[in-house]
Design an enzyme around this catalytic site. Structure first.
Site, PDB file in Angstrom:
ATOM      1  N   GLU A  67     -79.713  24.012  32.352  1.00 24.87           N
ATOM      2  CA  GLU A  67     -80.526  25.115  32.860  1.00 24.87           C
ATOM      3  C   GLU A  67     -79.693  26.063  33.723  1.00 24.87           C
ATOM      4  O   GLU A  67     -79.909  27.278  33.724  1.00 24.87           O
ATOM      5  CB  GLU A  67     -81.709  24.566  33.671  1.00 24.87           C
ATOM      6  CG  GLU A  67     -82.634  23.630  32.903  1.00 24.87           C
ATOM      7  CD  GLU A  67     -83.259  24.279  31.680  1.00 24.87           C
ATOM      8  OE1 GLU A  67     -83.259  25.528  31.575  1.00 24.87           O
ATOM      9  OE2 GLU A  67     -83.734  23.532  30.809  1.00 24.87           O
ATOM     10  N   HIS A  70     -77.956  28.603  31.520  1.00 22.22           N
ATOM     11  CA  HIS A  70     -78.848  29.727  31.192  1.00 22.22           C
ATOM     12  C   HIS A  70     -78.905  30.720  32.349  1.00 22.22           C
ATOM     13  O   HIS A  70     -78.795  31.934  32.160  1.00 22.22           O
ATOM     14  CB  HIS A  70     -80.274  29.213  30.929  1.00 22.22           C
ATOM     15  CG  HIS A  70     -80.461  28.526  29.618  1.00 22.22           C
ATOM     16  ND1 HIS A  70     -80.122  29.096  28.422  1.00 22.22           N
ATOM     17  CD2 HIS A  70     -80.996  27.315  29.316  1.00 22.22           C
ATOM     18  CE1 HIS A  70     -80.419  28.267  27.431  1.00 22.22           C
ATOM     19  NE2 HIS A  70     -80.945  27.177  27.954  1.00 22.22           N
TER      20      HIS A  70
END
Length: 265
Positions: A67, A70
């Protein structure tokens, strides 16, 4: 004023540097991972629990880094506010849904041995210009899983020659297999998943509207596809074939899956 604004706190592109510091929760997960690995290596106490701690904490660390990838690419691509949302601190509690991002993937690993993709960070797509940048933001997470897969497969390939207990390498092998499966799952062109989000910016307006309609149900669609004996069989067969091609010993990660279920006989 945000929670990161402090007098004298230096700024990075207008964002307080504290927004980039790893959170104590992430550092605790890393510490658990290292401790679990050391306990497994030294056979401390119940070795099956040691492997459980080693694998689950390592899997959680990888989810956080997925994550984070990202988020950091989105930040570099133009979404400066993502830093204020806490995603660059690697704190899993900052995700849009900690239940989907952390709890569900761990449960699925323990019950089915499947490296399920986690939830998502929220990216302000309107702040990011250009379709290629949007694709790169979506690609960053799976690329992290691919790198982890290659690194862990290399460790399993060359590490046992250096010695160490079989249980430790079984844990590393299981982590490699989970990363491999997560890489493949994340790259599937399913609406709402990273693979689908990579192609979404390149769709025509009509197909993009249809995609956005199905995107919130991507996880349900994924489970429905994998539940099908035909599609599921092809998918898992493909994952096993890639693992064999990389040289990942199937007996090793199967042993790892057995060991982490320490509550079973």
């Amino acid at each position: 004023m945000t929670g990161y604004d402090r007098p004298g706190d230096p700024l990075v592109l207008g964002v307080p540097r504290a927004a980039f510091r790893p959170s104590p929760i992430f550092l605790a997960l890393v510490a658990l991972f290292v401790a679990g690995g050391a306990m497994t290596w030294n056979g401390f106490g119940n070795v099956r629990f040691d492997v459980f701690l080693f694998v689950v904490s390592g899997w959680l660390v990888s989810l956080c880094l997925h994550e984070y990838a990202h988020a950091v690419v989105a930040y570099r691509a133009g979404d400066r506010d993502i830093a204020h949302r806490g995603y660059l601190t690697l704190n899993p509690l900052k995700y849009t849904s900690p239940l989907l991002s952390i709890v569900l993937p761990v449960v699925v690993v323990l019950l089915g041995g499947i490296g399920l993709p986690g939830g998502a960070v929220w990216v302000d797509r309107h702040a990011i210009p250009g379709r290629l940048r949007h694709t790169l933001v979506s690609l960053a997470g799976p690329a992290t899983n691919v790198l982890f897969t290659l690194a862990l497969v290399a460790a399993v390939t060359w590490g046992p020659a250096l010695g160490g207990p079989l249980e430790f390498w079984a844990g590393v092998g299981l982590l490699a297999f989970l990363q491999l499966m997560a890489s493949v799952l994340n790259l599937l062109p399913v609406p709402g998943l990273d693979g689908g989000n990579m192609i979404q910016p390149w769709l025509s307006p009509a197909y993009r509207r249809m995609y956005d309609l199905f995107a919130p149900y991507g996880f349900i669609l994924l489970f429905a596809l994998l539940w099908s004996p035909q599609i599921g069989g092809v998918f898992f067969g493909g994952v096993f074939a890639v693992g064999d091609a990389l040289g990942l010993p199937p007996d090793l990660y199967r042993l790892g899956l057995y060991l982490i279920r320490f509550w079973q006989g």
